[in-house]
Design a protein around this motif. Structure first.
Motif, PDB file in Angstrom:
ATOM      1  N   ALA A  39     -29.285 -59.444 103.881  1.00 11.39           N
ATOM      2  CA  ALA A  39     -30.021 -60.545 102.673  1.00 11.39           C
ATOM      3  C   ALA A  39     -29.483 -61.317 102.772  1.00 11.39           C
ATOM      4  N   TYR A  40     -27.888 -61.551 102.708  1.00 12.25           N
ATOM      5  CA  TYR A  40     -27.994 -62.951 101.997  1.00 12.25           C
ATOM      6  C   TYR A  40     -27.140 -63.612 103.721  1.00 12.25           C
ATOM      7  N   THR A  41     -27.225 -62.818 104.125  1.00 15.27           N
ATOM      8  CA  THR A  41     -26.789 -63.378 105.605  1.00 15.27           C
ATOM      9  C   THR A  41     -25.295 -63.916 105.519  1.00 15.27           C
ATOM     10  N   VAL A  42     -24.536 -63.320 104.599  1.00 12.32           N
ATOM     11  CA  VAL A  42     -23.166 -63.027 104.306  1.00 12.32           C
ATOM     12  C   VAL A  42     -22.174 -61.757 105.742  1.00 12.32           C
ATOM     13  N   LYS A  43     -21.289 -62.844 105.669  1.00 10.82           N
ATOM     14  CA  LYS A  43     -20.124 -60.986 106.584  1.00 10.82           C
ATOM     15  C   LYS A  43     -19.031 -60.976 105.718  1.00 10.82           C
ATOM     16  N   PRO A  44     -19.072 -60.016 104.735  1.00 10.27           N
ATOM     17  CA  PRO A  44     -17.727 -59.671 103.673  1.00 10.27           C
ATOM     18  C   PRO A  44     -17.245 -58.854 105.024  1.00 10.27           C
ATOM     19  N   ARG A  45     -15.756 -58.656 104.438  1.00 11.89           N
ATOM     20  CA  ARG A  45     -15.183 -57.544 105.505  1.00 11.89           C
ATOM     21  C   ARG A  45     -15.100 -56.303 104.248  1.00 11.89           C
ATOM     22  N   ILE A  46     -15.466 -55.429 104.467  1.00 12.87           N
ATOM     23  CA  ILE A  46     -15.658 -54.016 103.843  1.00 12.87           C
ATOM     24  C   ILE A  46     -15.116 -52.460 104.203  1.00 12.87           C
ATOM     25  N   GLN A  47     -14.168 -51.891 102.792  1.00 11.41           N
ATOM     26  CA  GLN A  47     -13.515 -50.630 102.977  1.00 11.41           C
ATOM     27  C   GLN A  47     -14.374 -50.054 102.242  1.00 11.41           C
ATOM     28  N   PHE A  48     -14.379 -48.540 102.215  1.00 13.51           N
ATOM     29  CA  PHE A  48     -15.100 -48.388 101.290  1.00 13.51           C
ATOM     30  C   PHE A  48     -13.762 -46.551 100.160  1.00 13.51           C
ATOM     31  N   VAL A  49     -13.486 -47.341  99.244  1.00 15.46           N
ATOM     32  CA  VAL A  49     -12.298 -45.868  98.919  1.00 15.46           C
ATOM     33  C   VAL A  49     -12.893 -44.986  97.843  1.00 15.46           C
TER      34      VAL A  49
END
Length: 263
Positions: A109-119
């Motif tokens: 919805a925010y049209t952003v692309k952070p890089r993500i890791q779930f730990v």
């Protein structure tokens, strides 16, 4: 990754901060944190040496690597406030239920692309004996993931887990400490019943558990083989093992996981 920030500063976040600083991988002065309880945050800032931020935006703007460590039910409102500030940031989420795909959906919805890791961490991280489950799906750059992996490795065991196996792996490592604590308490109660002082009982049971676990981990021998080495024919240990089997010990352990996985 020169600077990092934490959104939330509960027990797990504090354990990570303390461990990261102790490992010398991150300087206290390069850690920023925001939490709604500013008084408690200030106390922890003085204790650990990190910089306390007065707003979410301040925490995000100061760093490019952000640890989401708040309560899962707060994340929607957190993203509502800082979602548009996350472009090209690295998000490391330790919030239960907020995996890679959950963030992708929420952030669309925010049209952003952070890089993500779930730990998924567990509480023994507090004493640098944690288990950290890295979800296989992620969008980190290879060098970023290696750096984050190395950072968590200073606090315990790190394992990559396939997305579909995260629930069961998390049940074992995340809920497991409570089951182990119950085991410790139960055997300490038995020791007290027969005359040992309470604190001595805890020390003996905990060290026995710690030593036995380390022996299995380092030798990689099957637990049954290690058990058999202690069970002399007609001896005390095999009688105790028999009593546990009669009481359904193994079944109770499996059922505790069945109960979690069935929800």
């Amino acid at each position: 990754m020169n600077k990092i920030s934490f959104i939330g500063m509960g027990n797990m976040a504090q354990a990570l901060v303390a461990g990261f600083i102790k490992s010398q991988k991150i300087k206290a002065s390069d850690i920023f944190a925001y939490a709604p309880n500013q008084e408690k945050l200030s106390t922890n800032s003085q204790k650990f040496g990190f910089t306390a931020c007065k707003t979410l935006k301040e925490a995000v703007q100061n760093t490019d690597t952000i640890f989401i460590a708040c309560k899962p039910y707060h994340i929607d409102s957190v993203l509502g406030e800082i979602g548009r500030d996350l472009e090209d940031k690295v998000l490391i989420s330790i919030a239960l239920g907020w995996n890679f795909h959950a963030y992708e959906k929420a952030l669309s919805a925010y049209t952003v692309k952070p890089r993500i890791q779930f730990v998924m961490p567990n509480t023994p991280a507090t004493v640098s004996e944690g288990v950290f489950l890295f979800e296989k799906s992620n969008s980190l750059k290879q060098e970023e993931r290696a750096e984050i992996w190395e950072l968590f490795s200073t606090l315990g065991l790190v394992e990559e887990i396939a997305d579909n196996l995260m629930p069961i792996a998390g049940a074992i490592s995340g809920c497991g400490p409570a089951f182990v604590d119950l085991f410790i308490e139960s055997y300490a109660d038995a020791a007290v019943k027969y005359g040992l002082p309470r604190e001595l009982s805890y020390r003996l049971v905990s060290q026995t558990l710690l030593g036995s676990a380390k022996l299995q981990k380092e030798t990689e021998e099957h637990p049954a083989v290690l058990k058999d080495k202690v069970c002399s024919p007609g001896g005390s240990t095999i009688r105790g093992v028999t009593a546990l089997e009669e009481a359904g010990f193994r079944n109770a352990c499996i059922k505790s996981i069945d109960c979690i996985m069935s929800k």
